[in-house]
Design an enzyme around this catalytic site. Structure first.
Site, PDB file in Angstrom:
ATOM      1  N   HIS A  31       0.874  -1.229   0.050  1.00  0.00           N
ATOM      2  CA  HIS A  31       0.094   0.074  -0.026  1.00  0.00           C
ATOM      3  C   HIS A  31       0.933   1.169   0.098  1.00  0.00           C
ATOM      4  O   HIS A  31       2.267   1.031  -0.219  1.00  0.00           O
ATOM      5  CB  HIS A  31      -0.936   0.037   1.186  1.00  0.00           C
ATOM      6  N   GLY A  33       1.992   3.096   2.359  1.00  0.00           N
ATOM      7  CA  GLY A  33       3.093   3.155   3.380  1.00  0.00           C
ATOM      8  C   GLY A  33       4.197   2.484   2.832  1.00  0.00           C
ATOM      9  O   GLY A  33       5.375   3.001   3.042  1.00  0.00           O
ATOM     10  N   HIS A  34       4.064   1.148   2.212  1.00  0.00           N
ATOM     11  CA  HIS A  34       5.202   0.815   1.661  1.00  0.00           C
ATOM     12  C   HIS A  34       6.006   1.697   0.568  1.00  0.00           C
ATOM     13  O   HIS A  34       7.211   1.705   0.425  1.00  0.00           O
ATOM     14  CB  HIS A  34       4.918  -0.586   1.112  1.00  0.00           C
ATOM     15  N   GLN A  58       7.256 -14.944  12.360  1.00  0.00           N
ATOM     16  CA  GLN A  58       7.124 -13.886  13.184  1.00  0.00           C
ATOM     17  C   GLN A  58       5.325 -13.613  13.270  1.00  0.00           C
ATOM     18  O   GLN A  58       5.127 -12.668  14.185  1.00  0.00           O
ATOM     19  CB  GLN A  58       7.566 -12.197  12.382  1.00  0.00           C
ATOM     20  N   LYS A 148       5.520   3.392  11.811  1.00  0.00           N
ATOM     21  CA  LYS A 148       4.373   2.764  12.317  1.00  0.00           C
ATOM     22  C   LYS A 148       4.889   1.579  13.348  1.00  0.00           C
ATOM     23  O   LYS A 148       4.026   1.373  14.173  1.00  0.00           O
ATOM     24  CB  LYS A 148       3.301   2.326  11.219  1.00  0.00           C
ATOM     25  N   ASP A 149       5.682   0.824  12.904  1.00  0.00           N
ATOM     26  CA  ASP A 149       6.183  -0.299  13.510  1.00  0.00           C
ATOM     27  C   ASP A 149       7.679   0.178  14.441  1.00  0.00           C
ATOM     28  O   ASP A 149       8.592  -0.250  14.280  1.00  0.00           O
ATOM     29  CB  ASP A 149       6.585  -1.582  12.643  1.00  0.00           C
ATOM     30  N   VAL A 175       2.598   6.646   7.074  1.00  0.00           N
ATOM     31  CA  VAL A 175       1.534   7.282   6.072  1.00  0.00           C
ATOM     32  C   VAL A 175       0.233   6.791   6.696  1.00  0.00           C
ATOM     33  O   VAL A 175      -0.169   5.722   6.966  1.00  0.00           O
ATOM     34  CB  VAL A 175       1.748   6.605   4.635  1.00  0.00           C
ATOM     35  N   SER A 185      -1.627  -3.224   5.655  1.00  0.00           N
ATOM     36  CA  SER A 185      -2.287  -4.346   4.872  1.00  0.00           C
ATOM     37  C   SER A 185      -3.500  -4.894   5.619  1.00  0.00           C
ATOM     38  O   SER A 185      -4.310  -5.318   5.020  1.00  0.00           O
ATOM     39  CB  SER A 185      -1.257  -5.661   4.600  1.00  0.00           C
TER      40      SER A 185
END
Ligand code: AMP
Length: 280
Positions: A31, A33-34, A58, A148-149, A175, A185
């Site tokens: 998306h 953000g990526h 993970q 974000k992470d 974003v 996602s």
């Protein structure tokens, strides 16, 4: 764009890849953000490598892995559009030649045990394992990670400082959609009503931030934020104020850098978000 699925193929390409190499690791389901990470990498490097690899180790929750949104054809179309040079899309065998095991011979301690580490047992073991394997194979000069992470970013920064001298970790701001919800996602798994509910998350983070900047007591602000979210039908896993470096929860604030961070469930979909809080 060269599609590369084996270590052998990547190693044969590597001598011809112009330096510096900028690398963006992803789980797929791409998306905007990526794409922000990829555009930043494109602007700063001669070669851009993106990985699309849904790393099983993970995922502490098998349902989350099974329902993770993936559309490789669409991802490839987006990556070609961004003029990515190499797509690394390996099999599990290439990534885990010795089977799907995690390694903990490098471990950042508390940094990976608070917040996400506490609520997603095994998650950062998987993240650290896959990121080390990716860095070892791709050998980038820069690697791009989203804020974000935030906890993942901090762990990877420490990993690079300890084990990958010369590798620069570049943080990229979150974003958001027009209503403030951080792109993810997993947002695709929300119904239209769930999507509207999720928009309370950034609103609550921002109003909590405003109150902290005003000097309201931390515990009252956090409790009210948790109650507000619950009132809107959002199940709160954690909603904390933490030190921006150690990620340890704080109860009283002095001048310094903090982070409000939260993990919640909306319609069974786990969402995380955070906002920085700088106290002068
Ligand atoms: P993922 O595919 O979810 O593992 O994400 C791959 C990279 O993109 C990670 O570094 C994430 O932090 C980053 N990322 C994911 N969503 C966003 C977003 N909304 N804004 C900025 N970066 C993001």
């Amino acid at each position: 764009m060269i599609r590369c699925t084996t270590v052998e193929h990547y190693q044969s390409l590597y001598p011809r890849l112009a330096a510096p190499i900028g690398f963006v690791p992803t789980l797929g389901g791409l998306h905007e953000g990526h794409l922000a990470l990829i555009r930043r990498a494109r602007a700063e490097n001669a070669t851009v490598v993106v990985s699309v690899y849904l790393n099983p180790t993970q995922f502490n929750n098998p349902d989350d892995l099974a329902t993770y949104p993936a559309d490789l054809d669409e991802d490839i179309r987006l990556l070609e559009n961004e003029k990515v040079d190499v797509l690394w899309m390996p099999s599990h065998e290439e990534m885990y030649p010795e089977g799907l095991k995690t390694r903990t011979d490098w471990w950042p301690g508390r940094l990976a045990e608070v917040l996400e580490g506490q609520y997603r047992p095994g998650h950062f073991e998987g993240v650290i394992t896959v990121v080390r394997r990716l860095f070892d194979i791709i050998r980038p000069h820069r690697a791009y990670f989203g804020m974000k992470d935030y906890q993942q970013l901090k762990i990877v920064q420490r990993l690079a400082a300890d084990l990958y001298p010369g590798l620069e970790i570049v943080p990229v701001p979150t974003v958001r959609d027009s209503d403030g919800l951080a792109l993810s996602s997993r947002n695709r798994r929300l119904s239209p009503a769930g999507r509207r509910t999720a928009a309370h998350l950034p609103r609550t983070l921002h109003s909590a931030r405003r109150r902290l900047l005003q000097g309201d007591p931390v515990s009252a602000v956090l409790e009210e934020a948790r109650r507000d979210l619950q009132r809107h039908g959002i199940e709160v896993e954690y909603f904390e104020l933490v030190d921006a470096e150690t990620l340890e929860p704080v109860r009283r604030i002095l001048p310094g850098n903090y982070l409000l961070c939260t993990a919640v469930y909306v319609e069974g979909v786990r969402l995380i978000d955070n906002v920085p809080v700088a106290i002068k």
